[in-house]
Design a protein around this motif. Structure first.
Motif: not given
Ligand code: PLP
Length: 471
Positions: A330-351
């Protein structure tokens, strides 16, 4: 120069609101869920647990965009990650690689390996329904079957493929058949089970009924001669979301998954609403001691910022040899703004301590809901797992489902006219459940004790006003 809302007088704001609503009525399709509300509301700002309307009135949000905003609105760390990405690599065709995509896929795989002890890979997509479509593709490819099993009360999305495995006929009726409709089996529903109060008997009953499907060929599910089932996969939510935050007995999924495995049926875990620590665990199915074959995620992965969803699957289902280049896109799958925010979210949730914090807040909130129930016989049941909480609204007998009471509560909250300790505010609620009578509560995982206090006072007032208006 355009005037901002904050520069307008109260009268001018009301005019502006009317003008926008008239335009909406003229130009926007009514096909989405906006017009479930009697009077649709326009919001202009959000922060933490609150939304703010055009008049600056605050609304305490107890459902956080159907659990898409687990870390609170405008979360600073997530917003910073987005800003940084905007300044470096804000866009890139999904055909090329970027660091955040690779790191996020690795983090999700490692989290699943820790939670379930399995190795696999991730495929990103844009929305939950599209990820469900990818899960359907994998299940079809691996098993050669196009029929699926799913649950009554289950919700997996509204694309044509996803709605074929979503139990509500209402979502499908007008649009004809597209994909093979799933066979919908009953989900153990403690409050409305004939075995109410006896979780073990309820679990045994549901498992026995499921096993019976594979006893002989006349159930329409199984060919004993080829030892093959007609179904490729079972799609399950660990806690039913739209179905009303229904929590099954502890051993139910473990036993169910064993029956699936014995009959060559894949187990697909839809974590789109309950994943990312809504229930305390990173993945809600971790509570139930099961090893899913496919895990589907979306919503809270980006805390409701750039859309991103995906599937994780066991290596043998998704290895390059079986799910090669071009199997999905899909054109927007793995869009870089999404993956960057996803990484930030995962880091918080894994705290450290995040899970324990959610469980503690959830237990506190649930205890307060129990007190509220004691004062309102119309609350038939309150229950919860982590911060996925349910409040089932009934008639005064405490059992007959009352859709009209839940509806009134939703509307009263949205009016934004509650008065609590000198504060005027609104309450954002969501309604789920088989009878559309369950207030499904998904507050921010960052909710404070003071906000829990406020939520209980506001709920009390909403219930009292809703009841009074129905008399
Ligand atoms: C459990 C579950 N699966 C799938 C979906 C569909 O996701 P989306 O609305 O992003 O298409 C939802 C959305 O509410 C959901 O709750």
């Amino acid at each position: 120069m355009e005037t901002t809302f904050s520069e307008l007088t109260a009268a001018a704001l009301s005019d502006e609101e009317s003008r926008l609503l008239e335009k909406e009525a003229r130009y926007c399709s009514y096909g989405d869920t906006v017009h479930y509300a009697e009077k649709p509301k326009i919001f202009q700002r959000c922060r933490g647990s609150y939304l703010y309307d055009l008049h600056g009135r605050e609304y305490l949000d107890l459902q956080m965009w159907y659990s898409a905003v687990n870390l609170g609105y405008a979360n600073a760390a997530v917003a910073n990650a987005l800003r940084e990405q905007l300044d470096t690599l804000p866009q890139l065709a999904c055909q090329y690689l970027h660091r955040e995509k690779i790191e996020l896929a690795a983090m999700i795989c490692e989290s699943i390996q820790r939670g379930f002890g399995m190795k696999g890979r991730v495929q990103f997509n844009v929305g939950g329904s599209q990820a469900i479509e990818d899960a359907l593709k994998l299940a079809r490819k691996h098993t050669g079957r196009s029929r699926m099993l799913a649950f009554q009360g289950g919700y997996h999305g509204r694309t044509l493929g996803a709605s074929a495995i979503t139990s509500s006929f209402r979502y499908r009726e007008a649009f004809g058949e597209f994909a093979d409709r799933a066979e919908f089996i009953p989900y153990p529903y403690p409050f409305r089970s004939p075995y109410k109060g006896d979780a073990q008997r309820m679990e045994d009953h549901h498992i026995a009924e499921f096993e019976r499907m594979f006893e002989h060929e006349y159930t329409g599910a199984w060919n004993p001669k080829t030892a093959r089932s007609e179904f490729g996969a079972l799609f399950a939510e660990a806690v039913q979301g739209t179905g009303g935050y229904v929590i099954p007995p502890k051993n139910y999924f473990r036993r169910l998954a064993a029956v699936c495995k014995a009959h060559g049926i894949l187990f697909v875990d839809d974590e789109i609403q309950m994943g990312f620590r809504r229930t305390g665990k990173m993945w809600a199915m971790e509570h139930f001691d099961v090893q899913p074959d496919i895990i589907v995620f979306g919503k809270a992965l980006t805390n409701g910022l750039n859309p991103l969803s995906g599937i994780w699957a066991r290596e043998e289902l998704i290895s390059p040899a079986v799910f090669g280049p071009g199997s999905t896109h899909s054109t927007f799958s793995s869009n870089s703004l999404g993956t960057a925010t996803g990484l930030a979210v995962m880091k918080i949730l894994e705290g450290a301590g995040y899970e324990a914090g959610v469980m503690r807040k959830g237990a506190d909130f649930l205890a307060r809901l129990k007190t509220l129930k004691a004062g309102h016989p119309e609350i038939g049941e309150v229950d919860g797992l982590g911060l996925a909480l349910r409040m089932e609204m009934c008639e005064a007998d405490g059992f007959t489902p009352s859709r009209r009471l839940a509806d009134r509560m939703f509307q009263v909250g949205l009016e934004g006219d509650l008065a609590i300790g000198g504060r005027r505010l609104g309450l954002i609620l969501d309604i789920g459940g088989y009878y559309k009578n369950v207030i499904t509560l998904a507050p921010s995982l960052e909710i404070t004790p003071a906000e829990i206090d406020l939520a209980i006072l506001a709920l009390d007032q909403v219930i009292a006003r809703a009841k009074a208006s129905l008399r």
